[in-house]
Write a protein that holds these residues in place. Structure first.
Motif, PDB file in Angstrom:
ATOM      1  N   GLY A  58     -27.516 -27.758 -10.321  1.00 29.78           N
ATOM      2  CA  GLY A  58     -27.811 -29.002  -9.623  1.00 29.78           C
ATOM      3  C   GLY A  58     -27.673 -28.900  -8.113  1.00 29.78           C
ATOM      4  N   PHE A  59     -27.239 -27.744  -7.611  1.00 33.55           N
ATOM      5  CA  PHE A  59     -27.065 -27.570  -6.171  1.00 33.55           C
ATOM      6  C   PHE A  59     -27.948 -26.452  -5.646  1.00 33.55           C
ATOM      7  N   GLY A  60     -27.756 -25.223  -6.177  1.00 33.22           N
ATOM      8  CA  GLY A  60     -28.596 -24.124  -5.728  1.00 33.22           C
ATOM      9  C   GLY A  60     -27.998 -22.775  -6.036  1.00 33.22           C
ATOM     10  N   ASN A  61     -28.663 -21.730  -5.529  1.00 35.10           N
ATOM     11  CA  ASN A  61     -28.262 -20.351  -5.771  1.00 35.10           C
ATOM     12  C   ASN A  61     -27.987 -19.641  -4.459  1.00 35.10           C
ATOM     13  N   PHE A  62     -26.873 -18.900  -4.426  1.00 35.30           N
ATOM     14  CA  PHE A  62     -26.558 -18.011  -3.320  1.00 35.30           C
ATOM     15  C   PHE A  62     -26.846 -16.604  -3.812  1.00 35.30           C
ATOM     16  N   GLN A  63     -27.607 -15.837  -3.045  1.00 39.41           N
ATOM     17  CA  GLN A  63     -27.969 -14.488  -3.464  1.00 39.41           C
ATOM     18  C   GLN A  63     -27.764 -13.524  -2.303  1.00 39.41           C
ATOM     19  N   ILE A  64     -27.455 -12.274  -2.658  1.00 39.88           N
ATOM     20  CA  ILE A  64     -27.345 -11.212  -1.670  1.00 39.88           C
ATOM     21  C   ILE A  64     -28.695 -10.521  -1.573  1.00 39.88           C
ATOM     22  N   ARG A  65     -29.139 -10.301  -0.363  1.00 41.30           N
ATOM     23  CA  ARG A  65     -30.406  -9.606  -0.132  1.00 41.30           C
ATOM     24  C   ARG A  65     -30.141  -8.451   0.831  1.00 41.30           C
ATOM     25  N   THR A  66     -30.685  -7.299   0.527  1.00 43.34           N
ATOM     26  CA  THR A  66     -30.525  -6.151   1.410  1.00 43.34           C
ATOM     27  C   THR A  66     -31.746  -6.062   2.312  1.00 43.34           C
ATOM     28  N   VAL A  89     -26.739 -13.119   3.012  1.00 38.68           N
ATOM     29  CA  VAL A  89     -26.681 -14.138   1.960  1.00 38.68           C
ATOM     30  C   VAL A  89     -27.852 -15.087   2.164  1.00 38.68           C
ATOM     31  N   THR A  90     -28.558 -15.379   1.090  1.00 38.15           N
ATOM     32  CA  THR A  90     -29.614 -16.392   1.143  1.00 38.15           C
ATOM     33  C   THR A  90     -29.234 -17.531   0.215  1.00 38.15           C
ATOM     34  N   PHE A  91     -29.688 -18.725   0.534  1.00 42.11           N
ATOM     35  CA  PHE A  91     -29.441 -19.898  -0.303  1.00 42.11           C
ATOM     36  C   PHE A  91     -30.770 -20.517  -0.666  1.00 42.11           C
ATOM     37  N   HIS A  92     -30.950 -20.808  -1.940  1.00 41.42           N
ATOM     38  CA  HIS A  92     -32.140 -21.497  -2.415  1.00 41.42           C
ATOM     39  C   HIS A  92     -31.676 -22.776  -3.098  1.00 41.42           C
ATOM     40  N   ALA A  93     -32.088 -23.913  -2.570  1.00 38.82           N
ATOM     41  CA  ALA A  93     -31.686 -25.201  -3.135  1.00 38.82           C
ATOM     42  C   ALA A  93     -32.345 -25.409  -4.497  1.00 38.82           C
ATOM     43  N   SER A  94     -31.617 -26.095  -5.389  1.00 38.44           N
ATOM     44  CA  SER A  94     -32.178 -26.404  -6.704  1.00 38.44           C
ATOM     45  C   SER A  94     -33.214 -27.517  -6.563  1.00 38.44           C
ATOM     46  N   HIS A  95     -34.018 -27.671  -7.600  1.00 40.76           N
ATOM     47  CA  HIS A  95     -35.025 -28.740  -7.582  1.00 40.76           C
ATOM     48  C   HIS A  95     -34.350 -30.107  -7.503  1.00 40.76           C
ATOM     49  N   LYS A  96     -33.211 -30.272  -8.175  1.00 40.71           N
ATOM     50  CA  LYS A  96     -32.478 -31.542  -8.125  1.00 40.71           C
ATOM     51  C   LYS A  96     -32.056 -31.881  -6.701  1.00 40.71           C
ATOM     52  N   LEU A  97     -31.506 -30.894  -5.996  1.00 38.65           N
ATOM     53  CA  LEU A  97     -31.066 -31.121  -4.620  1.00 38.65           C
ATOM     54  C   LEU A  97     -32.258 -31.426  -3.719  1.00 38.65           C
ATOM     55  N   LYS A  98     -33.348 -30.694  -3.899  1.00 36.25           N
ATOM     56  CA  LYS A  98     -34.553 -30.945  -3.101  1.00 36.25           C
ATOM     57  C   LYS A  98     -35.072 -32.362  -3.335  1.00 36.25           C
ATOM     58  N   GLU A  99     -35.064 -32.797  -4.588  1.00 31.90           N
ATOM     59  CA  GLU A  99     -35.522 -34.158  -4.903  1.00 31.90           C
ATOM     60  C   GLU A  99     -34.623 -35.203  -4.262  1.00 31.90           C
ATOM     61  N   ILE A 101     -32.847 -34.905  -1.560  1.00 33.57           N
ATOM     62  CA  ILE A 101     -33.098 -34.894  -0.117  1.00 33.57           C
ATOM     63  C   ILE A 101     -34.399 -35.618   0.202  1.00 33.57           C
ATOM     64  N   GLN A 102     -35.441 -35.369  -0.587  1.00 33.25           N
ATOM     65  CA  GLN A 102     -36.715 -36.036  -0.361  1.00 33.25           C
ATOM     66  C   GLN A 102     -36.627 -37.531  -0.604  1.00 33.25           C
ATOM     67  N   ASP A 103     -35.919 -37.944  -1.666  1.00 32.48           N
ATOM     68  CA  ASP A 103     -35.761 -39.368  -1.973  1.00 32.48           C
ATOM     69  C   ASP A 103     -35.027 -40.106  -0.851  1.00 32.48           C
ATOM     70  N   GLU A 104     -33.981 -39.487  -0.302  1.00 33.59           N
ATOM     71  CA  GLU A 104     -33.238 -40.089   0.794  1.00 33.59           C
ATOM     72  C   GLU A 104     -34.101 -40.196   2.047  1.00 33.59           C
ATOM     73  N   GLY A 105     -34.949 -39.221   2.283  1.00 30.82           N
ATOM     74  CA  GLY A 105     -35.817 -39.238   3.458  1.00 30.82           C
ATOM     75  C   GLY A 105     -36.831 -40.355   3.417  1.00 30.82           C
ATOM     76  N   ARG A 106     -37.257 -40.756   2.218  1.00 36.90           N
ATOM     77  CA  ARG A 106     -38.270 -41.808   2.073  1.00 36.90           C
ATOM     78  C   ARG A 106     -37.702 -43.200   2.326  1.00 36.90           C
ATOM     79  N   THR A 107     -36.388 -43.380   2.105  1.00 35.56           N
ATOM     80  CA  THR A 107     -35.811 -44.708   2.249  1.00 35.56           C
ATOM     81  C   THR A 107     -35.490 -45.056   3.693  1.00 35.56           C
TER      82      THR A 107
END
Length: 108
Positions: A58-66, A89-99, A101-107
């Motif tokens: 529900g939040f996202g993924n932290f990954q190591i990238r070389t 370290v890279t972070f990719h937000a989950s779809h739930k978190l993205k939604e 953020i988008q919902d809050e931006g519309r209001t």
């Protein structure tokens, strides 16, 4: 359980503020709250150092990238400088978190 961060004085959420929220909203004592937050972030950091991805549902993924070595350039002098290979370290937000953020931006 609803956590409120509207009373934040700074634009960043700090570990101390997270510990205070645990103290106020869950009822842990301040020492337990601080230890829990520190342990949480220590566990994430240790996993990433070991090369293990961290997935928080529900939040996202932290990954190591070389990153491979590459040529770089000093922007001030224009001198060529080699950039060494490194792990980032890279972070990719989950779809739930993205939604959310988008919902809050519309209001607004």
């Amino acid at each position: 359980m609803d956590f409120s961060v509207e009373s934040l004085e700074t634009p960043a959420l700090t570990k101390a503020q997270l510990a205070d929220m645990l103290f106020e909203q869950i009822g842990l004592n301040k020492r337990e709250s601080k230890d829990m937050i520190d342990s949480f972030f220590d566990l994430i950091a240790a996993s990433l150092v070991d090369g293990t991805d961290v997935k928080i549902s529900g939040f996202g993924n932290f990954q190591i990238r070389t990153k491979a070595p590459r040529p770089g350039r000093n922007p001030r002098t224009g001198e060529a400088i080699p950039i060494q290979a490194r792990r980032v370290v890279t972070f990719h937000a989950s779809h739930k978190l993205k939604e959310q953020i988008q919902d809050e931006g519309r209001t607004v």
